[in-house]
Scaffold this motif. Structure first.
Motif, PDB file in Angstrom:
ATOM      1  N   UNK A 211       0.836  -1.194   0.000  1.00 56.80           N
ATOM      2  CA  UNK A 211       0.000   0.000   0.000  1.00 56.80           C
ATOM      3  C   UNK A 211       0.873   1.247   0.000  1.00 56.80           C
ATOM      4  N   UNK A 212       0.457   2.208  -0.810  1.00 54.35           N
ATOM      5  CA  UNK A 212       1.120   3.510  -0.862  1.00 54.35           C
ATOM      6  C   UNK A 212       0.158   4.554  -0.309  1.00 54.35           C
ATOM      7  N   UNK A 213       0.480   5.144   0.808  1.00 52.82           N
ATOM      8  CA  UNK A 213      -0.470   6.047   1.486  1.00 52.82           C
ATOM      9  C   UNK A 213      -0.975   7.175   0.595  1.00 52.82           C
ATOM     10  N   UNK A 214      -0.079   7.789  -0.182  1.00 51.31           N
ATOM     11  CA  UNK A 214      -0.498   8.913  -1.014  1.00 51.31           C
ATOM     12  C   UNK A 214      -1.485   8.468  -2.087  1.00 51.31           C
ATOM     13  N   UNK A 215      -1.199   7.359  -2.757  1.00 53.71           N
ATOM     14  CA  UNK A 215      -2.100   6.849  -3.789  1.00 53.71           C
ATOM     15  C   UNK A 215      -3.445   6.450  -3.198  1.00 53.71           C
ATOM     16  N   UNK A 216      -3.411   5.815  -2.025  1.00 55.28           N
ATOM     17  CA  UNK A 216      -4.646   5.415  -1.363  1.00 55.28           C
ATOM     18  C   UNK A 216      -5.471   6.634  -0.981  1.00 55.28           C
ATOM     19  N   UNK A 217      -4.814   7.691  -0.497  1.00 47.07           N
ATOM     20  CA  UNK A 217      -5.524   8.909  -0.129  1.00 47.07           C
ATOM     21  C   UNK A 217      -6.161   9.571  -1.346  1.00 47.07           C
ATOM     22  N   UNK A 218      -5.458   9.592  -2.476  1.00 47.51           N
ATOM     23  CA  UNK A 218      -6.003  10.189  -3.706  1.00 47.51           C
ATOM     24  C   UNK A 218      -7.237   9.424  -4.178  1.00 47.51           C
ATOM     25  N   UNK A 219      -7.180   8.103  -4.118  1.00 44.47           N
ATOM     26  CA  UNK A 219      -8.323   7.292  -4.534  1.00 44.47           C
ATOM     27  C   UNK A 219      -9.531   7.560  -3.644  1.00 44.47           C
ATOM     28  N   UNK A 220      -9.305   7.656  -2.351  1.00 45.73           N
ATOM     29  CA  UNK A 220     -10.409   7.896  -1.427  1.00 45.73           C
ATOM     30  C   UNK A 220     -11.013   9.291  -1.647  1.00 45.73           C
ATOM     31  N   UNK A 221     -10.151  10.276  -1.861  1.00 39.87           N
ATOM     32  CA  UNK A 221     -10.653  11.625  -2.100  1.00 39.87           C
ATOM     33  C   UNK A 221     -11.443  11.690  -3.407  1.00 39.87           C
ATOM     34  N   UNK A 222     -10.942  11.038  -4.441  1.00 38.63           N
ATOM     35  CA  UNK A 222     -11.648  11.037  -5.722  1.00 38.63           C
ATOM     36  C   UNK A 222     -13.009  10.374  -5.588  1.00 38.63           C
ATOM     37  N   UNK A 223     -13.066   9.231  -4.896  1.00 38.94           N
ATOM     38  CA  UNK A 223     -14.346   8.557  -4.695  1.00 38.94           C
ATOM     39  C   UNK A 223     -15.311   9.424  -3.891  1.00 38.94           C
ATOM     40  N   UNK A 224     -14.784  10.127  -2.880  1.00 36.20           N
ATOM     41  CA  UNK A 224     -15.641  11.002  -2.086  1.00 36.20           C
ATOM     42  C   UNK A 224     -16.192  12.163  -2.893  1.00 36.20           C
ATOM     43  N   UNK A 225     -15.356  12.767  -3.734  1.00 36.18           N
ATOM     44  CA  UNK A 225     -15.815  13.878  -4.579  1.00 36.18           C
ATOM     45  C   UNK A 225     -16.884  13.410  -5.548  1.00 36.18           C
ATOM     46  N   UNK A 226     -16.678  12.254  -6.162  1.00 36.44           N
ATOM     47  CA  UNK A 226     -17.675  11.712  -7.097  1.00 36.44           C
ATOM     48  C   UNK A 226     -19.000  11.465  -6.384  1.00 36.44           C
ATOM     49  N   UNK A 227     -18.941  10.895  -5.172  1.00 34.87           N
ATOM     50  CA  UNK A 227     -20.163  10.628  -4.415  1.00 34.87           C
ATOM     51  C   UNK A 227     -20.890  11.924  -4.073  1.00 34.87           C
ATOM     52  N   UNK A 228     -20.158  12.940  -3.639  1.00 32.42           N
ATOM     53  CA  UNK A 228     -20.781  14.223  -3.295  1.00 32.42           C
ATOM     54  C   UNK A 228     -21.444  14.855  -4.511  1.00 32.42           C
ATOM     55  N   UNK A 229     -20.766  14.826  -5.660  1.00 31.52           N
ATOM     56  CA  UNK A 229     -21.329  15.409  -6.883  1.00 31.52           C
ATOM     57  C   UNK A 229     -22.595  14.671  -7.307  1.00 31.52           C
ATOM     58  N   UNK A 230     -22.575  13.346  -7.222  1.00 32.79           N
ATOM     59  CA  UNK A 230     -23.755  12.570  -7.607  1.00 32.79           C
ATOM     60  C   UNK A 230     -24.942  12.876  -6.692  1.00 32.79           C
ATOM     61  N   UNK A 231     -24.686  12.914  -5.386  1.00 39.96           N
ATOM     62  CA  UNK A 231     -25.775  13.204  -4.440  1.00 39.96           C
ATOM     63  C   UNK A 231     -26.279  14.628  -4.636  1.00 39.96           C
ATOM     64  N   UNK A 232     -25.380  15.589  -4.814  1.00 42.00           N
ATOM     65  CA  UNK A 232     -25.781  16.984  -4.982  1.00 42.00           C
ATOM     66  C   UNK A 232     -26.600  17.181  -6.254  1.00 42.00           C
ATOM     67  N   UNK A 233     -26.296  16.438  -7.303  1.00 40.47           N
ATOM     68  CA  UNK A 233     -27.002  16.618  -8.577  1.00 40.47           C
ATOM     69  C   UNK A 233     -28.441  16.122  -8.515  1.00 40.47           C
ATOM     70  N   UNK A 234     -28.719  15.126  -7.675  1.00 41.96           N
ATOM     71  CA  UNK A 234     -30.084  14.587  -7.602  1.00 41.96           C
ATOM     72  C   UNK A 234     -30.821  15.059  -6.359  1.00 41.96           C
ATOM     73  N   UNK A 235     -30.131  15.794  -5.475  1.00 39.78           N
ATOM     74  CA  UNK A 235     -30.753  16.197  -4.217  1.00 39.78           C
ATOM     75  C   UNK A 235     -32.007  17.052  -4.399  1.00 39.78           C
TER      76      UNK A 235
END
Length: 272
Positions: A211-235
């Motif tokens: 595991x590479x901490x920086x890569x793992x953090x980027x993946x988690x942040x990207x997934x979180x941003x995508x989830x927020x955008x999806x929820x905000x668009x249909x809210x």
């Protein structure tokens, strides 16, 4: 709708007959699963005959059943596929665009009820060829990992799961040739669930890379941003339904943006 399940069963049976000599282990392991499917088919057929054929006859036509979803004709599919073929002829390389089959209205449906035809007319022939190549390669790798030899020493639960997932994907693929499997929300969710199970099951014995901490953090942040955008668009549309405030739900409004299902439209000139 009545033709799809039948085509799916015929397709899976044909696949088993064609590749049975390559999947001898599957044939043995899949026997209980296939017998269960035949039992369900037999019970469903008998229930259909009883509820929709014989009971109305015994009631002298006085029942409430007026028609069923079972259809014998296929002219509607031919019409939709011909409509898509004209798009393929006019835009063979890039297609008319994702979900743009509905750009040119017709009298029946907003999609051609055929996944292969829809990909070809909306995404273009090169993209369709790539998708088919990756799907075929994925199934090949699956059978290479889970076959008669590799499953022989596996626990029974893993044997059953490998067979069920494989036949689920194959049956869904055949079903998508006569119905809108790739555009219906429920089937899209189930498709994501099945593919996720297959990926997880396939990689369960793969040794994870360090595991590479920086890569793992980027993946988690990207997934979180995508989830927020999806929820905000249909809210705005979802919130009144969750809160039960039906006075906030707009009715009778005109949609001028991109089309989704039966609402909306895209301005265009006639012709492909």
């Amino acid at each position: 709708m009545g033709v799809g399940p039948f085509i799916r069963m015929v397709g899976v049976a044909g696949l088993a007959a064609e590749y049975g000599h390559h999947l001898a282990g599957y044939r043995r392991l899949a026997r209980p699963f296939l017998l269960l499917q035949l039992k369900c088919f037999g019970c469903g057929f008998l229930a259909y005959q009883l509820l929709f054929i014989w009971l109305p006859k015994l009631n002298a036509g006085g029942g409430s059943v007026t028609e069923t979803v079972l259809r014998a004709q296929t002219h509607d599919r031919i019409y939709l596929w011909t409509h898509a073929w004209h798009m393929i002829e006019s835009h063979p390389l890039l297609g008319v665009g994702p979900m743009h089959y509905a750009w040119y209205p017709n009298n029946m449906a907003a999609h051609p009820h055929n996944s292969l035809v829809q990909l070809a007319c909306e995404w273009g022939l090169p993209a369709t060829g790539l998708i088919l190549f990756f799907l075929g390669y994925g199934l090949f790798q699956w059978l290479k990992r889970f076959n008669a030899n590799t499953l022989k020493a596996a626990p029974e639960s893993e044997q059953v799961l490998a067979v069920v997932l494989f036949f689920t994907v194959v049956a869904s693929g055949f079903y998508s040739l006569v119905d809108g499997v790739i555009v219906m929300p429920l089937s899209q969710v189930m498709m994501a669930v099945v593919l996720g199970l297959m990926l997880g099951f396939y990689q369960q014995n793969v040794v994870p890379s360090p595991r590479r901490p920086l890569s793992d953090l980027i993946h988690r942040l990207f997934a979180g941003v995508v989830l927020v955008v999806l929820v905000w668009s249909v809210l705005p549309e979802l919130l009144p339904r969750i809160l039960g405030d039906y006075d906030m739900i707009p009715t009778g409004y005109q949609v001028v943006g991109p089309r989704f299902w039966q609402e909306g439209g895209i301005s265009h000139t006639e012709g492909f």
